[in-house]
Write an enzyme that holds these catalytic residues in place. Structure first.
Site, PDB file in Angstrom:
ATOM      1  N   ALA A  72       8.210   9.816 -33.259  1.00 33.05           N
ATOM      2  CA  ALA A  72       7.079   9.647 -32.332  1.00 33.05           C
ATOM      3  C   ALA A  72       7.579   9.404 -30.906  1.00 33.05           C
ATOM      4  O   ALA A  72       7.031   9.965 -29.945  1.00 33.05           O
ATOM      5  CB  ALA A  72       6.180   8.502 -32.798  1.00 33.05           C
TER       6      ALA A  72
ATOM      7  N   LEU B  96       7.819   4.986 -40.850  1.00 29.58           N
ATOM      8  CA  LEU B  96       6.590   5.593 -40.337  1.00 29.58           C
ATOM      9  C   LEU B  96       6.838   6.527 -39.148  1.00 29.58           C
ATOM     10  O   LEU B  96       5.915   6.883 -38.412  1.00 29.58           O
ATOM     11  CB  LEU B  96       5.573   4.505 -39.960  1.00 29.58           C
ATOM     12  N   GLY B  97       8.079   6.896 -38.945  1.00 31.22           N
ATOM     13  CA  GLY B  97       8.380   7.943 -37.957  1.00 31.22           C
ATOM     14  C   GLY B  97       8.443   7.462 -36.527  1.00 31.22           C
ATOM     15  O   GLY B  97       8.147   8.244 -35.606  1.00 31.22           O
ATOM     16  N   SER B  98       8.837   6.191 -36.296  1.00 30.77           N
ATOM     17  CA  SER B  98       8.820   5.713 -34.907  1.00 30.77           C
ATOM     18  C   SER B  98       9.795   6.500 -34.027  1.00 30.77           C
ATOM     19  O   SER B  98       9.470   6.813 -32.877  1.00 30.77           O
ATOM     20  CB  SER B  98       9.077   4.214 -34.829  1.00 30.77           C
TER      21      SER B  98
ATOM     22  N   ASP C 280       9.546  14.829 -39.819  1.00 29.80           N
ATOM     23  CA  ASP C 280       8.903  13.802 -38.994  1.00 29.80           C
ATOM     24  C   ASP C 280       8.475  14.372 -37.634  1.00 29.80           C
ATOM     25  O   ASP C 280       7.357  14.138 -37.168  1.00 29.80           O
ATOM     26  CB  ASP C 280       9.844  12.614 -38.769  1.00 29.80           C
TER      27      ASP C 280
HETATM   28  C1  MEV Z   1      12.707  10.168 -43.028  1.00 22.91           C
HETATM   29  O1  MEV Z   1      11.383   9.888 -42.582  1.00 22.91           O
HETATM   30  C2  MEV Z   1      12.689  11.284 -44.016  1.00 22.91           C
HETATM   31  C3  MEV Z   1      14.047  11.712 -44.575  1.00 22.91           C
HETATM   32  O2  MEV Z   1      13.777  12.765 -45.508  1.00 22.91           O
HETATM   33  C4  MEV Z   1      14.983  12.196 -43.485  1.00 22.91           C
HETATM   34  C5  MEV Z   1      14.536  13.499 -42.854  1.00 22.91           C
HETATM   35  O3  MEV Z   1      13.757  14.261 -43.442  1.00 22.91           O
HETATM   36  O4  MEV Z   1      15.033  13.782 -41.750  1.00 22.91           O
HETATM   37  C6  MEV Z   1      14.717  10.585 -45.343  1.00 22.91           C
END
Ligand code: MEV
Length: 318
Positions: free
Chosen positions: A97, A92-94, A139
């Site tokens: 964030a 979830l992008g911690s 992200d």
């Molecule tokens: C991670 O949330 C998403 C990936 O595609 C890695 C990235 O885009 O940096 C797996």
């Protein structure tokens, strides 16, 4: 009696999930990501020493914050506190964030009142890239801008900014999507992004099938963009499920993710793992959120009903 004035800045970033294109986006393919209202707050205070939650700032425990400070801060020591509703290593992008909110708080301490999104998103991407060794700007751009973000190979309508790194070029756009409800299912198993990205890299380097799969995910994301434009939830759901199957064949799913995706199949338009995989979360598109959430719970996951968040990173107190 004299009063000591300490400057305190609080910055808050949303979390995110990826609707289409994770992993493929690292190779320059398109992706679509959605900001959600799970806040991560950074409280930054001028202090006598650099600390994070009372502990001396160090590379091992605070890699993203340390890199942000080393590369983008010229002032004196800062005490950072993290207050987060975003589960770590859950897709979830911690880390994005934390990075985005830290950079915003530092800019606030430096006297900036208004966040300049493009500059902040680009600095945050550089921090993530240098810590992880490889990353796309998905992200960090989504946490910065909020809303829904589309990364594409070419510039189109609602272009926000452009990021170039090594051989890859990403044009980052604001995307409007139909009103939709998503349900996240957390496996509560940790998935480490850099490990999963490295795993896909090894497969990509040695297998034509992996390279073809990455291209297919890219094509699906473009198709999904059209379906989103038409508000065709059935087509979007089908593409999510297809995207999930391609991610499984890249080796980034696991038993629990498969179980949760299967559990929601009769209650949703479609579902897929979201983020780096290897644990973390899946996401379902549905108009029966309560039943979908129950199905996730019955299968052993932790459900969360979410709507896209309009807000990107912001300074809430200075
Ligand atoms: C991670 O949330 C998403 C990936 O595609 C890695 C990235 O885009 O940096 C797996």
């Amino acid at each position: 009696m004299s009063t000591i004035h300490q400057t305190v800045v609080i910055a808050v970033s949303p979390a995110k999930f990826i609707l289409f294109g994770e992993h493929a986006v690292v190779y320059g393919e398109p992706a679509i990501a959605v900001a959600i209202d799970l806040p991560l707050r950074i409280i930054a205070t001028e202090a006598k020493a650099f600390t994070v939650d009372g502990q001396a700032l160090n590379e091992r425990s605070h890699a993203y914050i340390k890199r942000a400070i080393d590369n983008y801060w010229e002032g004196g020591p800062v005490a950072i506190e993290i207050r987060s509703d975003v589960p770590r290593a859950s897709g979830l992008g911690s880390s994005a964030a934390v990075t985005v909110a830290t950079l915003a708080a530092l800019r606030g301490l430096a006297g900036e009142d208004k966040i300049e999104e493009e500059a902040l998103a680009k600095s945050a991407f550089e921090v993530e890239f240098s810590v992880q060794g490889r990353a796309s700007p998905t992200d960090t751009s989504t946490c910065t801008h909020g809303n829904v973000v589309m990364l594409a190979r070419k510039a189109g309508e609602n272009l926000l900014w452009h990021v170039q790194k090594e051989d890859n070029s990403w044009y980052i756009h604001h995307l409007d999507i139909p009103d939709a409800t998503f349900v996240l299912g957390n496996t509560r198993q940790r998935g480490r992004t850099w490990e999963m990205v490295a795993k896909v890299r090894r497969y990509y380097d040695k297998s034509g099938h992996a390279r073809e799969t990455i291209r297919e995910i890219g094509d699906m994301t473009l198709e999904a963009n059209k379906a989103l434009g038409k508000g065709d939830l059935v087509a979007i759901g089908e593409l999510m499920t297809k995207n999930h199957m391609r991610l499984s064949s890249l080796g980034v799913s696991n038993k629990m993710l498969e179980k949760l995706v299967k559990a929601v199949s009769s209650h949703s338009y479609g579902a897929k793992l979201t983020g780096a995989g290897g644990g973390g979360c899946m996401v379902a598109l549905t108009d029966r959120p309560e039943r979908t959430a129950k199905a996730i719970e019955n299968a052993g996951g932790t459900p969360m009903i979410v709507k896209p968040s309009k807000q990107g990173v912001r300074i809430v107190k200075k």
